[in-house]
Enzyme design. Structure first.
Site, PDB file in Angstrom:
ATOM      1  N   GLU A  86     -48.061  97.305 -34.130  1.00 27.80           N
ATOM      2  CA  GLU A  86     -46.641  97.067 -33.860  1.00 27.80           C
ATOM      3  C   GLU A  86     -46.359  95.673 -33.304  1.00 27.80           C
ATOM      4  O   GLU A  86     -45.360  95.470 -32.609  1.00 27.80           O
ATOM      5  CB  GLU A  86     -46.105  98.130 -32.908  1.00 27.80           C
ATOM      6  CG  GLU A  86     -46.029  99.518 -33.524  1.00 27.80           C
ATOM      7  CD  GLU A  86     -45.280 100.487 -32.652  1.00 27.80           C
ATOM      8  OE1 GLU A  86     -44.170 100.887 -33.043  1.00 27.80           O
ATOM      9  OE2 GLU A  86     -45.801 100.843 -31.577  1.00 27.80           O
ATOM     10  N   HIS A 105     -43.905  97.360 -24.642  1.00 21.09           N
ATOM     11  CA  HIS A 105     -43.701  98.572 -25.441  1.00 21.09           C
ATOM     12  C   HIS A 105     -44.568  99.674 -24.850  1.00 21.09           C
ATOM     13  O   HIS A 105     -45.777  99.504 -24.676  1.00 21.09           O
ATOM     14  CB  HIS A 105     -44.071  98.353 -26.902  1.00 21.09           C
ATOM     15  CG  HIS A 105     -44.018  99.605 -27.716  1.00 21.09           C
ATOM     16  ND1 HIS A 105     -42.916 100.445 -27.712  1.00 21.09           N
ATOM     17  CD2 HIS A 105     -44.927 100.200 -28.538  1.00 21.09           C
ATOM     18  CE1 HIS A 105     -43.142 101.465 -28.508  1.00 21.09           C
ATOM     19  NE2 HIS A 105     -44.359 101.362 -29.018  1.00 21.09           N
ATOM     20  N   HIS A 107     -44.848 104.303 -24.117  1.00 23.66           N
ATOM     21  CA  HIS A 107     -44.526 105.637 -24.627  1.00 23.66           C
ATOM     22  C   HIS A 107     -44.294 106.617 -23.474  1.00 23.66           C
ATOM     23  O   HIS A 107     -45.056 107.566 -23.305  1.00 23.66           O
ATOM     24  CB  HIS A 107     -45.669 106.149 -25.498  1.00 23.66           C
ATOM     25  CG  HIS A 107     -45.867 105.400 -26.773  1.00 23.66           C
ATOM     26  ND1 HIS A 107     -46.586 105.925 -27.827  1.00 23.66           N
ATOM     27  CD2 HIS A 107     -45.459 104.186 -27.182  1.00 23.66           C
ATOM     28  CE1 HIS A 107     -46.611 105.051 -28.829  1.00 23.66           C
ATOM     29  NE2 HIS A 107     -45.936 103.985 -28.455  1.00 23.66           N
ATOM     30  N   HIS A 173     -40.456 108.245 -29.817  1.00 22.13           N
ATOM     31  CA  HIS A 173     -41.478 107.202 -29.815  1.00 22.13           C
ATOM     32  C   HIS A 173     -41.718 106.625 -28.430  1.00 22.13           C
ATOM     33  O   HIS A 173     -42.819 106.694 -27.912  1.00 22.13           O
ATOM     34  CB  HIS A 173     -41.044 106.111 -30.806  1.00 22.13           C
ATOM     35  CG  HIS A 173     -42.032 105.014 -31.033  1.00 22.13           C
ATOM     36  ND1 HIS A 173     -41.833 104.012 -31.945  1.00 22.13           N
ATOM     37  CD2 HIS A 173     -43.229 104.742 -30.454  1.00 22.13           C
ATOM     38  CE1 HIS A 173     -42.855 103.176 -31.942  1.00 22.13           C
ATOM     39  NE2 HIS A 173     -43.710 103.606 -31.033  1.00 22.13           N
TER      40      HIS A 173
END
Length: 244
Positions: A86, A105, A107, A173
């Site tokens: 990603e 980023h 989760h 996500h």
């Protein structure tokens, strides 16, 4: 192979930030990454090595210097590491937002659960978390696709959903947080996770979510970056066992 000598402090910072995310439960296992813009078209990013152990065990050696196209920016940078699938999530933000230096980023399960339950991130608290309240009051948008942001097209979609906001929830996500510093990007993600967790508890208890009144919002002081970021970051490092 050890990380090259360049950007030692920055690599250390990213490694520590990854460990904070893991300790706080926002990046369990091997998923999640942090990037930092360090030059024209170059970015330091947490990569995956041959002996991958997860974000909680990130070292500066796992942080590599690449171009925005995912190519090694210096000799030896990717000989034993691979960039995240990603990476376009990071580079799409950095290309579109000159105001952003660092992208996180993660989760966080509570953020995912809250969004799937139809619970938006709203300013339901006050002095409990002043920076988080202000962030939520500005709105936290949602990218409605539960996909890996693995190409430029999806990255552009996510950035469009994000707009000029510092955080976007990724449905099914996780989240993306963008800021001028690594520390701020991580702390923003922590605030969103905390508010999501409180919202889940309130609704599960039969309560109704109510936004902080405007008059109370106006009373919240600006404690300054020295308290909001620097002191909070020292706490997170200590909490993760990084500071002796």
């Amino acid at each position: 192979m050890s990380a090259p000598a360049t950007y030692r402090a920055e690599r250390q910072l990213i490694a520590e930030a990854c460990r904070v995310l893991a300790e706080r439960g926002l990046a369990d296992g091997i998923l999640g990454h942090i990037s930092l813009r360090v030059g024209d078209g170059q970015v330091l990013v947490r990569c995956r090595g041959q002996q991958e152990r997860g974000l909680g065990w990130t070292t500066p050696d796992d942080v590599r210097l690449v171009t925005l196209d995912g190519e090694p920016a210096a000799e030896g940078e990717l000989e034993e590491h691979s960039v995240p699938n990603e990476l376009p999530l990071h580079t799409a933000v950095l290309r579109a937002r000159p105001d952003v230096v660092s992208v996180v980023h993660a989760h966080p399960p509570r953020v995912v659960v809250a969004d799937l339950a139809g619970i938006a991130i709203r300013p339901i608290v006050g002095a409990f978390d002043i920076p988080g309240t202000r962030l939520a009051a500005g709105g936290v948008p949602v990218y409605p696709r539960g996909v890996l942001i693995r190409n430029e097209r999806l990255g552009v979609e996510m950035v469009a959903a994000m707009g000029e906001r510092p955080v976007v929830v990724l449905r099914g996500h996780g989240l993306t947080s963008a800021a001028m510093t690594v520390e701020q990007a991580v702390l923003q993600a922590l605030s969103v996770d905390t508010i999501a967790g409180l919202a889940i508890q309130v609704t599960a208890s039969g309560g109704t979510l109510v936004d902080l009144p405007e008059e109370d919002m106006a009373e919240l002081p600006d404690l300054g970056t020295g308290f909001n970021t620097e002191t909070a970051w020292r706490h997170e490092l200590a909490r993760a066992g990084i500071v002796g």
